[in-house]
Design a protein around this motif. Structure first.
Motif, mmCIF file in Angstrom:
data_model
loop_
_atom_site.group_PDB
_atom_site.id
_atom_site.type_symbol
_atom_site.label_atom_id
_atom_site.label_comp_id
_atom_site.label_asym_id
_atom_site.label_seq_id
_atom_site.Cartn_x
_atom_site.Cartn_y
_atom_site.Cartn_z
ATOM 1 N N GLY A 122 0.905 0.556 -6.961
ATOM 2 C CA GLY A 122 2.226 0.120 -6.334
ATOM 3 C C GLY A 122 3.374 1.206 -5.885
ATOM 4 O O GLY A 122 4.210 1.146 -5.095
ATOM 5 N N GLY A 123 3.123 2.312 -6.889
ATOM 6 C CA GLY A 123 4.174 3.434 -6.632
ATOM 7 C C GLY A 123 3.798 4.231 -5.620
ATOM 8 O O GLY A 123 4.648 4.922 -4.960
ATOM 9 N N PHE A 124 2.492 4.569 -5.420
ATOM 10 C CA PHE A 124 2.210 5.432 -4.231
ATOM 11 C C PHE A 124 1.778 4.655 -2.977
ATOM 12 O O PHE A 124 2.160 4.968 -1.921
ATOM 13 C CB PHE A 124 1.243 6.494 -4.869
ATOM 14 N N ALA A 125 0.629 4.060 -3.194
ATOM 15 C CA ALA A 125 0.023 3.335 -2.184
ATOM 16 C C ALA A 125 1.011 2.260 -1.296
ATOM 17 O O ALA A 125 1.257 2.545 -0.017
ATOM 18 C CB ALA A 125 -1.290 2.611 -2.578
ATOM 19 N N LEU A 126 1.578 1.118 -2.214
ATOM 20 C CA LEU A 126 2.438 0.371 -1.544
ATOM 21 C C LEU A 126 3.763 1.031 -1.169
ATOM 22 O O LEU A 126 4.262 0.305 -0.169
ATOM 23 C CB LEU A 126 2.332 -1.015 -2.338
ATOM 24 N N ALA A 127 4.410 1.622 -1.864
ATOM 25 C CA ALA A 127 5.682 2.017 -1.796
ATOM 26 C C ALA A 127 5.926 3.335 -1.001
ATOM 27 O O ALA A 127 6.730 3.256 -0.210
ATOM 28 C CB ALA A 127 6.407 2.435 -3.083
ATOM 29 N N THR A 128 4.576 4.275 -0.951
ATOM 30 C CA THR A 128 4.883 5.388 0.145
ATOM 31 C C THR A 128 4.020 5.243 1.179
ATOM 32 O O THR A 128 4.488 5.533 2.505
ATOM 33 C CB THR A 128 4.722 6.537 -0.699
ATOM 34 N N MET A 129 2.650 5.139 0.969
ATOM 35 C CA MET A 129 1.739 5.360 1.936
ATOM 36 C C MET A 129 1.714 4.294 3.036
ATOM 37 O O MET A 129 1.702 4.531 4.255
ATOM 38 C CB MET A 129 0.176 5.336 1.345
#
Length: 239
Positions: free
Chosen positions: A53-60
């Motif tokens: 949630g924090g890296f894949a969906l929110a950033t990547m």
């Protein structure tokens, strides 16, 4: 509504050596981090959800959406080569729709696939976390591609504005101001992911009906207006 020649040219532009390397950096980083986290902490559902949630969906996903969406048409407008495309006997909505399909496909390939791989590494899809975030990434890819394709038609600084939305509005204001989350593609996608898990491990501040309506409305309106902008660009050139 779909032209294979336009699609082939758009794929070639998006997946050139330099741009493909840029697109591949974050997915590779996600997988590497997932391997490291799994080796140190083992399979943990909450850790898996936090990372996806924090890296894949929110950033990547939004960054890849910016690169694919704006890159599908922005460079052609900037260097003037779009004139040759517009000279072809093609309807402007067909050009936009074809480029949108390509941008969506590229965004999905470089975001949803590594998200699923990372989820399987982190906890083997326990509580359907890997599938939930993969579905969320797929849904978000559609909206992001449409939004950032539109930006590519209205401004030469589409990448900058796209990153401001993705990293400032969604990541910063979305974490500080609860009302801002309602206008967040990330939260809309999470609502779909929450439905997949059926539990509380994946949550959203937006209900599924509201998220579904907003996803459809934003995608359709952005695509339609991009077509209108391309038509006005043609008329300006003819004048």
């Amino acid at each position: 509504m779909y032209d294979p020649t336009v699609a082939r040219l758009t794929y070639r532009g998006l997946l050139g050596r330099r741009r493909a390397l840029i697109l591949g950096v974050l997915p590779v980083l996600l997988v590497v981090i997932s391997l490291a986290v799994r080796s140190f902490s083992g399979a943990d559902d909450q850790v898996a959800s936090d990372l996806l949630g924090g890296f894949a969906l929110a950033t990547m996903v939004p960054i890849i959406g910016v690169i694919a969406g704006t890159g599908a048409i922005g460079p052609e407008i900037d260097d003037g080569s779009v004139v040759y495309l517009l000279a072809k006997p093609l309807k402007r909505p067909t050009i936009i729709f074809t480029k949108l399909i390509v941008a969506i496909a590229v965004t999905m390939a470089f975001s949803a696939v590594p998200t699923f791989v990372a989820g399987m590494i982190l906890n083997g899809n326990g509580q359907q976390i890997a599938v939930a975030y993969t579905v969320a990434a797929l849904v978000a890819s559609i909206a992001y591609a449409a939004m950032f394709l539109l930006l590519g038609t209205v401004t030469r600084h589409a990448v900058v504005f796209g990153l401001v939305y993705a990293l400032v509005w969604e990541a910063l204001f979305g974490s500080l101001v609860s009302g801002a989350r309602t206008l967040s593609v990330q939260q809309w996608a999470l609502a779909v992911g929450h439905k997949v898990t059926g539990g509380d491990i994946v949550t959203s501040d937006v209900s599924l009906p509201t998220a579904t309506v907003l996803l459809v409305v934003v995608t359709v309106l952005a695509t339609w207006y991009a077509g209108q902008r391309l038509r006005s660009l043609t008329l300006a050139g003819e004048e």
